[in-house]
Design a protein around this motif. Structure first.
Motif, mmCIF file in Angstrom:
data_model
loop_
_atom_site.group_PDB
_atom_site.id
_atom_site.type_symbol
_atom_site.label_atom_id
_atom_site.label_comp_id
_atom_site.label_asym_id
_atom_site.label_seq_id
_atom_site.Cartn_x
_atom_site.Cartn_y
_atom_site.Cartn_z
ATOM 1 N N VAL A 1 0.857 -1.190 0.000
ATOM 2 C CA VAL A 1 0.000 0.000 0.000
ATOM 3 C C VAL A 1 0.888 1.233 0.000
ATOM 4 O O VAL A 1 1.871 1.308 0.743
ATOM 5 N N LYS A 2 0.537 2.205 -0.851
ATOM 6 C CA LYS A 2 1.253 3.474 -0.883
ATOM 7 C C LYS A 2 0.259 4.607 -0.669
ATOM 8 O O LYS A 2 -0.762 4.677 -1.353
ATOM 9 N N VAL A 3 0.541 5.462 0.295
ATOM 10 C CA VAL A 3 -0.294 6.650 0.503
ATOM 11 C C VAL A 3 0.588 7.897 0.468
ATOM 12 O O VAL A 3 1.791 7.833 0.720
ATOM 13 N N VAL B 1 4.732 5.706 2.701
ATOM 14 C CA VAL B 1 4.158 7.050 2.730
ATOM 15 C C VAL B 1 5.091 7.940 1.924
ATOM 16 O O VAL B 1 6.256 8.138 2.302
ATOM 17 N N THR B 2 4.593 8.477 0.800
ATOM 18 C CA THR B 2 5.442 9.357 -0.008
ATOM 19 C C THR B 2 5.339 10.790 0.519
ATOM 20 O O THR B 2 4.271 11.243 0.930
ATOM 21 N N LEU B 3 6.481 11.482 0.503
ATOM 22 C CA LEU B 3 6.588 12.798 1.130
ATOM 23 C C LEU B 3 7.119 13.858 0.168
ATOM 24 O O LEU B 3 7.875 14.744 0.569
ATOM 25 N N GLY B 4 6.753 13.756 -1.105
ATOM 26 C CA GLY B 4 7.209 14.743 -2.086
ATOM 27 C C GLY B 4 8.725 14.818 -2.136
ATOM 28 O O GLY B 4 9.396 13.780 -2.171
ATOM 29 N N ASP B 5 9.277 16.049 -2.092
ATOM 30 C CA ASP B 5 10.744 16.185 -2.218
ATOM 31 C C ASP B 5 11.506 15.585 -1.026
ATOM 32 O O ASP B 5 12.737 15.458 -1.072
ATOM 33 N N GLN B 6 10.788 15.211 0.006
ATOM 34 C CA GLN B 6 11.438 14.588 1.163
ATOM 35 C C GLN B 6 11.626 13.070 1.004
ATOM 36 O O GLN B 6 12.144 12.424 1.904
ATOM 37 N N GLY B 7 11.154 12.508 -0.121
ATOM 38 C CA GLY B 7 11.322 11.073 -0.315
ATOM 39 C C GLY B 7 10.170 10.286 0.266
ATOM 40 O O GLY B 7 9.022 10.656 0.075
ATOM 41 N N CYS B 8 10.465 9.222 1.021
ATOM 42 C CA CYS B 8 9.359 8.446 1.565
ATOM 43 C C CYS B 8 9.759 7.641 2.796
ATOM 44 O O CYS B 8 10.935 7.467 3.092
ATOM 45 N N PRO C 1 15.547 9.370 1.684
ATOM 46 C CA PRO C 1 15.410 10.705 1.094
ATOM 47 C C PRO C 1 15.373 10.628 -0.429
ATOM 48 O O PRO C 1 15.842 9.658 -1.010
ATOM 49 N N SER C 2 14.818 11.668 -1.052
ATOM 50 C CA SER C 2 14.781 11.694 -2.515
ATOM 51 C C SER C 2 15.992 12.453 -3.062
ATOM 52 O O SER C 2 16.933 12.744 -2.322
ATOM 53 N N TYR C 3 15.964 12.752 -4.331
ATOM 54 C CA TYR C 3 17.072 13.435 -5.001
ATOM 55 C C TYR C 3 16.696 14.881 -5.262
ATOM 56 O O TYR C 3 15.531 15.189 -5.456
ATOM 57 N N LYS C 4 17.698 15.757 -5.263
ATOM 58 C CA LYS C 4 17.443 17.174 -5.454
ATOM 59 C C LYS C 4 17.218 17.469 -6.932
ATOM 60 O O LYS C 4 18.077 17.202 -7.757
ATOM 61 N N VAL C 5 16.045 17.986 -7.254
ATOM 62 C CA VAL C 5 15.740 18.336 -8.638
ATOM 63 C C VAL C 5 15.001 19.672 -8.682
ATOM 64 O O VAL C 5 14.538 20.161 -7.658
ATOM 65 N N GLN C 6 14.922 20.239 -9.872
ATOM 66 C CA GLN C 6 14.166 21.472 -10.091
ATOM 67 C C GLN C 6 12.707 21.089 -10.350
ATOM 68 O O GLN C 6 12.373 20.614 -11.437
ATOM 69 N N GLN C 7 11.847 21.263 -9.344
ATOM 70 C CA GLN C 7 10.453 20.824 -9.492
ATOM 71 C C GLN C 7 9.664 21.755 -10.414
ATOM 72 O O GLN C 7 9.665 22.965 -10.223
ATOM 73 N N VAL C 8 8.993 21.160 -11.403
ATOM 74 C CA VAL C 8 8.164 21.937 -12.338
ATOM 75 C C VAL C 8 6.682 21.570 -12.184
ATOM 76 O O VAL C 8 5.821 22.429 -12.083
ATOM 77 N N ALA D 1 4.197 12.012 -10.367
ATOM 78 C CA ALA D 1 5.392 11.598 -9.599
ATOM 79 C C ALA D 1 5.085 10.379 -8.726
ATOM 80 O O ALA D 1 5.884 9.439 -8.645
ATOM 81 N N GLY D 2 3.918 10.399 -8.107
ATOM 82 C CA GLY D 2 3.522 9.261 -7.271
ATOM 83 C C GLY D 2 3.361 7.992 -8.104
ATOM 84 O O GLY D 2 3.753 6.898 -7.674
ATOM 85 N N ASP D 3 2.816 8.127 -9.295
ATOM 86 C CA ASP D 3 2.618 6.966 -10.169
ATOM 87 C C ASP D 3 3.961 6.442 -10.679
ATOM 88 O O ASP D 3 4.164 5.228 -10.800
ATOM 89 N N SER E 1 13.087 4.260 -6.983
ATOM 90 C CA SER E 1 11.711 4.761 -7.153
ATOM 91 C C SER E 1 11.633 6.251 -6.838
ATOM 92 O O SER E 1 10.920 7.002 -7.522
ATOM 93 N N ASN E 2 12.347 6.692 -5.806
ATOM 94 C CA ASN E 2 12.405 8.124 -5.490
ATOM 95 C C ASN E 2 12.965 8.896 -6.681
ATOM 96 O O ASN E 2 12.441 9.949 -7.060
ATOM 97 N N ALA E 3 14.044 8.365 -7.260
ATOM 98 C CA ALA E 3 14.675 9.042 -8.407
ATOM 99 C C ALA E 3 13.701 9.103 -9.579
ATOM 100 O O ALA E 3 13.621 10.119 -10.284
ATOM 101 N N CYS E 4 12.948 8.042 -9.760
ATOM 102 C CA CYS E 4 11.973 7.986 -10.849
ATOM 103 C C CYS E 4 10.883 9.038 -10.617
ATOM 104 O O CYS E 4 10.490 9.764 -11.547
ATOM 105 N N GLY E 5 10.405 9.155 -9.371
ATOM 106 C CA GLY E 5 9.414 10.182 -9.018
ATOM 107 C C GLY E 5 9.993 11.580 -9.185
ATOM 108 O O GLY E 5 9.329 12.487 -9.700
ATOM 109 N N ALA E 6 11.227 11.751 -8.750
ATOM 110 C CA ALA E 6 11.879 13.062 -8.810
ATOM 111 C C ALA E 6 11.985 13.551 -10.257
ATOM 112 O O ALA E 6 11.669 14.712 -10.553
ATOM 113 N N ILE E 7 12.403 12.676 -11.155
ATOM 114 C CA ILE E 7 12.526 13.077 -12.572
ATOM 115 C C ILE E 7 11.162 13.473 -13.125
ATOM 116 O O ILE E 7 11.032 14.469 -13.845
#
Ligand code: ATP
Length: 319
Positions: free
Chosen positions: A192-194, A226-233, A245-252, A257-259, A289-295
């Motif tokens: 389960v992912k929330v 539990v996914t936490l946006g730029d904070q990873g999960c 933690p996730s990776y530092k990216v320029q969020q647009v 990202a969750g999918d 998976s974090n990197a995949c969401g971040a991109i």
């Protein structure tokens, strides 16, 4: 077997051509194909995995366009059926200047809501290593019964069940009904992912502390995220837990990202199911998976931003 079968809605989001406007202020809209379960299937395929989508589309130009998008992305569309009498679902979506997402859905009813249990491609579902779904397909009959039947078929055939509720409050008759129905299938999922928002919605507590997350834990679960946006999960299994933690990216635009995160994780799990019991392997899978969401968050839209394996590995190596 390594097939990920994703069940549910595929639709077209119409998004304003300019940022930060209300739906009424938008001067024009562009088509952005999506639907979380379809995004997950495409995410798996883009990364080099084997994926199929099960759901219903309108027998109209938009429905055929969406089926072609699945095929063009290497997703098996053998589970897609077309409804002659209903349209493909549409949603007008905007991110307003105040940061609030505004939705307007055209589902009265749309084809995705009309999938019946008899229309399920049983042979395809039985081949799944992981069967993934959300909660939008639980909102109305006959799709709700088709969804429950598909879960049963997959489980009986030995698939892991993966659930990302993907809360869309506006589609439910009430908040209480949404909570009750989303939780009605909670006990059956292996994975389960929330999101943070869903955690608060389901527990009634605005905190991501372990004791709050554990309210959503069930004894037969294999993995809760539990996914936490730029904070990873944060992740929880019966035997261990932690945060990645996730990776530092320029969020647009975080759409999808969750999918992307879910698709990447399910791919890693079907490639090596022992990742669910091995903390080191699981953390590696979550990093990927974090990197995949971040991109995915660095580009506009969902499907066009889903990365290839090479792009994900590049971000990980660079960090
Ligand atoms: P969605 O918004 O698609 O419904 P969600 O809320 O679960 O789903 P996010 O938490 O925004 O999605 O993103 C999923 C994952 O993608 C995060 O856990 C994180 O690893 C990665 N991610 C998302 N946004 C960013 C970002 N700005 N920087 C780094 N990583 C990100």
């Amino acid at each position: 077997r390594e097939l990920v079968v994703s069940f549910g809605e595929m639709l077209i989001d119409f998004v304003p051509t300019v940022a930060g406007v209300s739906l009424a202020e938008a001067p024009a809209f562009v088509k952005a194909p999506g639907g979380a379960p379809a995004n997950v299937a495409i995410a798996v395929s883009r990364l080099g995995g084997e994926a199929a989508f099960v759901g219903k589309l309108g027998d109209d130009e938009f429905g055929r366009m969406l089926a072609a998008i699945l095929r063009d992305n290497g997703v098996d569309d053998g589970g897609v059926v077309f409804d002659a009498g209903a349209r493909t679902a549409l949603a007008f979506v905007t991110l307003r200047a105040d940061g609030e997402r505004e939705f307007m859905f055209y589902r009265n009813p749309s084809a995705d809501m009309l999938l019946t249990a008899d229309e399920l491609n049983v042979e395809l579902i039985k081949r799944a290593a992981v069967f993934h779904y959300g909660s939008i397909s639980l909102i109305a009959e006959p799709c709700r019964s088709a969804h429950l039947r598909a879960m049963e078929i997959a489980k009986e055939a030995g698939a892991l069940l993966s659930y990302d509720p993907n809360l869309r409050e506006a589609l439910w008759p009430s908040r209480d009904e949404a909570r009750t129905q989303i939780l009605s299938i909670w006990d059956q999922a292996d994975i389960v992912k929330v999101s943070e928002v869903e955690l608060e919605f389901l527990t009634g507590i605005d905190s991501v502390e372990d004791d709050v997350v554990m309210k959503l834990w069930r004894p037969n679960m294999k993995l809760l995220l539990v996914t936490l946006g730029d904070q990873g999960c944060k992740y929880y299994t019966r035997d261990f837990r932690g945060a990645v933690p996730s990776y530092k990216v320029q969020q647009v635009d975080t759409t999808g990202a969750g999918d992307a995160f879910v698709g990447a994780l399910l791919l890693k799990i079907v490639q090596d199911p022992s990742s669910l019991q091995d903390q080191k392997k699981l953390e590696e899978a979550i990093k990927f998976s974090n990197a995949c969401g971040a991109i995915t968050a660095t580009k506009k839209g969902a499907i066009p931003s889903l990365p290839t394996e090479a792009e994900v590995l590049q971000l990980i190596e660079k960090a």
